[in-house]
Design a protein around this motif. Structure first.
Motif, PDB file in Angstrom:
ATOM      1  N   LYS A  75      -7.444 -14.291   4.126  1.00 36.53           N
ATOM      2  CA  LYS A  75      -6.819 -13.937   2.844  1.00 36.53           C
ATOM      3  C   LYS A  75      -5.296 -14.048   2.898  1.00 36.53           C
ATOM      4  CE  LYS A  75     -10.625 -11.175   1.279  1.00 36.53           C
ATOM      5  NZ  LYS A  75     -11.149  -9.822   1.175  1.00 36.53           N
ATOM      6  N   ASN A  88      -7.992   2.368 -10.236  1.00 39.90           N
ATOM      7  CA  ASN A  88      -8.063   1.585  -9.003  1.00 39.90           C
ATOM      8  C   ASN A  88      -9.385   0.844  -8.893  1.00 39.90           C
ATOM      9  OD1 ASN A  88      -5.629   2.264  -7.224  1.00 39.90           O
ATOM     10  ND2 ASN A  88      -6.254   4.234  -8.044  1.00 39.90           N
ATOM     11  N   GLU A 120     -11.366 -11.964   8.142  1.00 39.12           N
ATOM     12  CA  GLU A 120     -11.138 -11.913   6.688  1.00 39.12           C
ATOM     13  C   GLU A 120      -9.671 -11.687   6.313  1.00 39.12           C
ATOM     14  OE1 GLU A 120     -12.792  -8.756   4.318  1.00 39.12           O
ATOM     15  OE2 GLU A 120     -13.194  -7.526   6.075  1.00 39.12           O
ATOM     16  N   ARG A 152     -11.363  -6.112  -7.871  1.00 38.27           N
ATOM     17  CA  ARG A 152     -11.396  -7.550  -7.626  1.00 38.27           C
ATOM     18  C   ARG A 152     -10.048  -8.022  -7.064  1.00 38.27           C
ATOM     19  NH1 ARG A 152     -15.051 -11.010  -9.172  1.00 38.27           N
ATOM     20  NH2 ARG A 152     -14.548 -13.203  -9.187  1.00 38.27           N
ATOM     21  N   HIS A 153      -8.989  -7.497  -7.669  1.00 34.30           N
ATOM     22  CA  HIS A 153      -7.652  -7.849  -7.201  1.00 34.30           C
ATOM     23  C   HIS A 153      -7.414  -7.307  -5.792  1.00 34.30           C
ATOM     24  CE1 HIS A 153      -3.088  -7.226  -7.407  1.00 34.30           C
ATOM     25  NE2 HIS A 153      -3.330  -8.449  -7.034  1.00 34.30           N
ATOM     26  N   LEU A 154      -7.791  -6.053  -5.578  1.00 30.29           N
ATOM     27  CA  LEU A 154      -7.585  -5.441  -4.258  1.00 30.29           C
ATOM     28  C   LEU A 154      -8.341  -6.209  -3.169  1.00 30.29           C
ATOM     29  CD1 LEU A 154      -7.886  -1.659  -5.257  1.00 30.29           C
ATOM     30  CD2 LEU A 154      -5.814  -2.838  -4.539  1.00 30.29           C
ATOM     31  N   ARG A 155      -9.546  -6.663  -3.515  1.00 29.77           N
ATOM     32  CA  ARG A 155     -10.368  -7.362  -2.517  1.00 29.77           C
ATOM     33  C   ARG A 155      -9.812  -8.744  -2.200  1.00 29.77           C
ATOM     34  NH1 ARG A 155     -12.753  -7.253   1.827  1.00 29.77           N
ATOM     35  NH2 ARG A 155     -14.892  -7.937   2.088  1.00 29.77           N
ATOM     36  N   SER A 156      -9.056  -9.321  -3.121  1.00 32.32           N
ATOM     37  CA  SER A 156      -8.518 -10.658  -2.855  1.00 32.32           C
ATOM     38  C   SER A 156      -7.248 -10.588  -2.001  1.00 32.32           C
ATOM     39  CB  SER A 156      -8.222 -11.384  -4.175  1.00 32.32           C
ATOM     40  OG  SER A 156      -7.103 -10.805  -4.813  1.00 32.32           O
ATOM     41  N   LEU A 157      -6.727  -9.378  -1.792  1.00 28.40           N
ATOM     42  CA  LEU A 157      -5.523  -9.220  -0.974  1.00 28.40           C
ATOM     43  C   LEU A 157      -5.893  -9.208   0.512  1.00 28.40           C
ATOM     44  CD1 LEU A 157      -3.864  -6.398  -3.082  1.00 28.40           C
ATOM     45  CD2 LEU A 157      -3.082  -8.752  -2.909  1.00 28.40           C
ATOM     46  N   PRO A 158      -4.919  -9.491   1.388  1.00 28.55           N
ATOM     47  CA  PRO A 158      -5.251  -9.512   2.819  1.00 28.55           C
ATOM     48  C   PRO A 158      -5.490  -8.117   3.403  1.00 28.55           C
ATOM     49  CG  PRO A 158      -2.940 -10.055   2.477  1.00 28.55           C
ATOM     50  CD  PRO A 158      -3.552  -9.941   1.133  1.00 28.55           C
ATOM     51  N   LEU A 159      -6.569  -7.508   2.951  1.00 28.00           N
ATOM     52  CA  LEU A 159      -7.009  -6.212   3.464  1.00 28.00           C
ATOM     53  C   LEU A 159      -8.448  -6.389   3.927  1.00 28.00           C
ATOM     54  CD1 LEU A 159      -5.960  -3.791   0.575  1.00 28.00           C
ATOM     55  CD2 LEU A 159      -5.152  -3.652   2.915  1.00 28.00           C
ATOM     56  N   SER A 160      -8.790  -5.801   5.073  1.00 27.95           N
ATOM     57  CA  SER A 160     -10.186  -5.909   5.503  1.00 27.95           C
ATOM     58  C   SER A 160     -11.037  -4.932   4.699  1.00 27.95           C
ATOM     59  CB  SER A 160     -10.292  -5.595   6.998  1.00 27.95           C
ATOM     60  OG  SER A 160      -9.983  -4.236   7.200  1.00 27.95           O
ATOM     61  N   ALA A 161     -12.351  -5.106   4.768  1.00 29.23           N
ATOM     62  CA  ALA A 161     -13.262  -4.191   4.065  1.00 29.23           C
ATOM     63  C   ALA A 161     -13.065  -2.761   4.557  1.00 29.23           C
ATOM     64  CB  ALA A 161     -14.700  -4.647   4.278  1.00 29.23           C
ATOM     65  N   LEU A 197      -9.297 -10.914 -12.995  1.00 30.79           N
ATOM     66  CA  LEU A 197      -8.416  -9.977 -12.274  1.00 30.79           C
ATOM     67  C   LEU A 197      -7.805  -9.005 -13.270  1.00 30.79           C
ATOM     68  CD1 LEU A 197      -6.494 -12.310  -9.795  1.00 30.79           C
ATOM     69  CD2 LEU A 197      -8.295 -10.699  -9.255  1.00 30.79           C
ATOM     70  N   THR A 204     -11.083  -0.329 -11.393  1.00 27.06           N
ATOM     71  CA  THR A 204     -11.105  -1.492 -12.292  1.00 27.06           C
ATOM     72  C   THR A 204     -10.320  -2.652 -11.669  1.00 27.06           C
ATOM     73  OG1 THR A 204      -9.122  -0.846 -13.500  1.00 27.06           O
ATOM     74  CG2 THR A 204     -11.210  -0.003 -14.332  1.00 27.06           C
ATOM     75  N   LEU A 238       0.817  -1.225   0.000  1.00 20.44           N
ATOM     76  CA  LEU A 238       0.000   0.000   0.000  1.00 20.44           C
ATOM     77  C   LEU A 238       0.847   1.269   0.000  1.00 20.44           C
ATOM     78  CD1 LEU A 238      -3.012  -0.668   2.371  1.00 20.44           C
ATOM     79  CD2 LEU A 238      -2.975  -0.565  -0.107  1.00 20.44           C
ATOM     80  N   TYR A 265     -17.166  -5.882  -8.456  1.00 19.62           N
ATOM     81  CA  TYR A 265     -15.979  -6.717  -8.655  1.00 19.62           C
ATOM     82  C   TYR A 265     -15.920  -7.315 -10.053  1.00 19.62           C
ATOM     83  CZ  TYR A 265     -15.826  -6.172  -3.657  1.00 19.62           C
ATOM     84  OH  TYR A 265     -15.789  -5.621  -2.401  1.00 19.62           O
ATOM     85  N   MET A 302      -3.736  -1.428 -14.045  1.00 16.68           N
ATOM     86  CA  MET A 302      -3.442  -0.148 -13.379  1.00 16.68           C
ATOM     87  C   MET A 302      -2.013  -0.067 -12.853  1.00 16.68           C
ATOM     88  SD  MET A 302      -5.085  -0.209  -9.611  1.00 16.68           S
ATOM     89  CE  MET A 302      -3.977   1.060  -9.080  1.00 16.68           C
TER      90      MET A 302
END
Lengths: 444, 289
Positions: free
Chosen positions: B75, A293, B71, A298-307, B85, A295, A236, A430, B89
């Motif tokens: 992940k 960002n 979560e 989907r990729h960002l959500r699959s990373l270990p980041l919480s909502a 995916l 677009t 990040l 997503y 960007m």
């Protein structure tokens, strides 16, 4: 010179929302002109957006050129239909929408409705700008250059395109006052427009054929480096630093273009033109930096980041981008120190960031096109509030008022909550391309 | 063997599609083939697991952790690959790698370089100009380079040629063989997964039709040709799927192993031939039923 009706219908059916957006903005501009009689707001750049820029998106992102070329329609017919959409119809649309806004304002009591001469001038100047932009579009690179000539042509076209987009939007704002300067600029634009229109008429078909060439992906690739560089930021922190740096670079470039345009046109640099000089880069660059960002959600959500972290990221990115742009504003001190010190106030910065974050949240929650339409609808509300402020003789300075900062913080809080809701609940966001361009299996 | 992923009673309702109630169990270390026709609900199930949308009901746990409450921890265990995916960007391949590695403490630069070489993707290449297959390979590199304990591949072979497909599965088998890794491969192409999956789930119209060990599934079912005066009666029996009917002659899929022929007799059918099924026959028959 008959356009293909089916192609026309198809184009407008897919981009109706952009035209609706354009119509609202242009009618607002027309009404604004009728109130203020300021040439600086006349919308020549609106034509470029509704023609060549839209067409570039159409051909680049939807693999549309391939579909078009497979239709039982002559190539020249397709090319010339797009020429008409770009050069003629959008100029008519821009002029018509602005005229309508001006007329409505005049009916409501405004004193300076656009006259026939002004409308005619807007028509041919918009057409000229559209033609120049369309011609540039036909030379824009559409794949990796294979030789130096392609690299140079593509690079030059890219530069002209970038400068042209900036200049076509900003030029009307700095329209010279003296009749002599106006005549010479009009003459140069018309000449360039006519030459571009003729050239683009012939180049449209080439553009379509070029767009069908594969972007890349051949098996005979040059040997590449497989070594990773170590050190520096990652994750990040890398994203935020990159956004910040790119915003600064884009802002410097845009300011250079805007100032160059002003110098060439002999336009005044004062408190009336300064807001445009700052707000235009803020809006343009922030959108440019942040839409990609979305677009990649989907990729960002699959990373270990919480909502929650992701919702915060969509506040941090606009904040970082806008702060980067504001950091470059000391350049304006070279022109007007007094204005700069008035403008660059913390409350206004907070409000600007809050407003932009809300704009992003709208797009996440109701979709890009509806988000954009929603934001355009906010403009008349703000205008009405500003008018109300004058009517009620409220004298507080919004740039320094703590209420402005407070409102900015409220907007940030609302944006955060909306972001969180969208990230957790809206599966649609997503989908590839953020549902902006439809589901494209082949990744654009 | 404890379970890496457990899904119980998962439901998600859209205006034109309903997922579930769905149960799915993936044991630790297994290669799980999640198979079903297009639009069956495979991607929706995976999306729910990764938090891309909120389930209307049900429970999802990964290594015993709740997929919503924990979560981030969940992940940190999952490498995800999908053709949907979008890495554009980041500009260049090197940038995408730089971004993703910051999220994973176990990121292995040397392994990443090995993968880049194997898939012939350079760090200085522009992502926008990569072919579709190369974009999938990039997704795979980003997912494998930090050696995740769980790997989810959602339609990973879409758009890949035979060579790239072979490379993908070779790397996959190598990575699973070396480590205790659980893999879920979702695909509508059975051929992609049947050679590798030791456990499979068949999904159709949002419902799990069949789940179990691959070898066990093949042994459980027989394709039986028979004569029957009442084909409709056969059709109504649980464990029997009518694959083909021509007058009184029927071909049925029977869930009774080698005893299938004898078992059919109690429903008035006379078996004439019985044969083991291939996974493809099983999948197609169930999908058409």
């Amino acid at each position: 010179m008959q356009p293909n009706i089916l192609l026309l219908k198809d184009f407008y059916r897919r981009w109706w929302w952009a035209y609706l957006l354009g119509f609202l903005a242009l009618a607002g501009v027309g009404a604004g002109y009728a109130v203020s009689k300021s040439h600086s707001i006349l919308p020549i750049g609106g034509g470029a957006f509704l023609s060549a820029i839209l067409l570039a998106s159409d051909l680049n992102f939807r693999t549309n050129a391939r579909t078009l070329l497979s239709l039982p329609v002559r190539l020249t017919e397709i090319g010339r239909t797009y020429w008409l959409i770009c050069v003629l119809y959008s100029a008519l649309f821009v002029t018509g929408a602005t005229a309508l806004g001006s007329m409505i304002a005049a009916l409501l009591g405004a004193k300076h409705a656009l006259d026939t001469g002004e409308l005619f001038r807007m028509l041919y100047l918009t057409g000229a700008v559209n033609a120049i932009m369309l011609l540039t579009l036909t030379y824009l690179p559409h794949r990796q250059p294979e030789n130096t000539t392609e690299q140079l042509t593509g690079g030059f076209a890219g530069m002209v395109w970038g400068l042209g987009v900036g200049a076509s939007f900003s030029a009307p704002m700095f329209w010279p006052r003296s009749a002599q300067s106006q005549q010479s600029i009009t003459g140069i634009l018309l000449l360039a427009g006519v030459i571009s229109a003729i050239a683009a008429w012939h180049r449209c078909t080439v553009m379509l054929v070029n767009r069908t060439a594969p972007a890349a992906g051949t098996t005979s690739k040059k040997a590449s480096s497989y070594s990773l560089s170590t050190g520096g930021f990652s994750g990040l922190r890398w994203l935020l630093v990159r956004t910040f740096g790119q915003s600064i670079c884009f802002s410097l470039l845009m300011q250079f273009v805007l100032h160059l345009t002003m110098r060439l046109m002999g336009a005044p640099i004062n408190s009336a033109t300064m807001p445009t000089l700052i707000l235009f880069p803020v809006l343009f660059i922030s959108v440019l930096m942040l839409l990609p960002n979305m677009t990649a959600l989907r990729h960002l959500r699959s990373l270990p980041l919480s909502a929650k972290q992701l919702a915060l990221l969509f506040l941090a990115l606009p904040a970082v981008s806008i702060m980067g742009i504001f950091l470059t504003t000391p350049l304006y001190m070279l022109f007007d120190r007094e204005f700069f010190t008035h403008f660059l106030k913390l409350p206004l910065l907070v409000f600007g960031i809050g407003m932009f974050c809300l704009f992003l949240s709208l797009m996440l929650n109701i979709g890009v096109k509806w988000g954009m339409i929603g934001v355009v609808l906010v403009v008349p509300v703000i205008t009405m509030l500003a008018m109300l402020r004058q009517v009620l003789h409220i004298s507080w300075d919004i740039t320094t008022s703590p209420y402005t900062a407070f409102l900015g913080l409220v907007l940030l809080l609302v944006a955060y909550c909306w972001n969180l809701h969208a990230i957790r609940s809206r599966s649609k966001i997503y989908l590839p391309h953020f549902h902006l361009m439809g589901r494209n299996q082949f990744g654009g | 063997m404890s379970n890496a992923i457990e899904i119980h009673g998962l439901t998600k309702n859209y205006s034109q599609f309903q997922l579930g109630p769905l149960d799915l169990t993936v044991p630790r270390g297994a290669i799980y083939g999640f198979v079903g026709p297009n639009g069956a609900g495979k991607t929706t199930t995976i999306d729910m697991l990764l938090g891309m949308g909120q389930p209307d009901g049900g429970l999802i746990t990964v290594d015993g952790l709740d997929h919503v409450r924990d979560e981030v921890a969940v992940k940190q265990m999952i490498g995800y690959v999908s053709p949907d995916l979008n890495f554009q960007m980041w500009g260049k391949v090197g940038n995408a790698i730089r971004f993703v590695k910051g999220f994973h403490a176990t990121w292995d630069d040397r392994h990443c370089e090995h993968l880049l070489k194997m898939f012939r993707i350079g760090v200085d290449e522009k992502i926008a100009t990569l072919s579709f297959g190369s974009k999938i390979k990039l997704a795979l590199i980003l997912a494998l380079a930090w050696r995740p304990p769980i790997l989810i591949l959602d339609e990973p072979t879409v758009g890949l040629d035979a060579v790239a497909r072979h490379e993908l599965f070779s790397e996959l088998l190598e990575s699973v063989g070396q480590e205790d890794r659980t893999v879920i491969i979702s695909s509508h192409a059975l051929a992609d997964v049947e050679r590798f999956a030791d456990r499979m789930g068949f999904i159709k119209n949002g419902r799990m039709l069949l789940e179990g060990e691959t070898a066990e599934l093949i042994q459980r079912y027989r394709m039986v040709d028979c004569q029957s005066n009442e084909p409709q009666r056969l059709k109504q029996q649980p464990g029997i799927v009518l694959a083909k009917q021509d007058g009184q002659r029927c071909r049925v899929l029977v869930d009774r192993g080698e005893d299938s022929g004898n078992w059919l007799k109690q429903f008035g059918a006379q078996p004439t031939a019985s044969a083991p099924v291939t996974l493809e026959e099983l999948f197609v028959t169930l999908a058409k039923a």
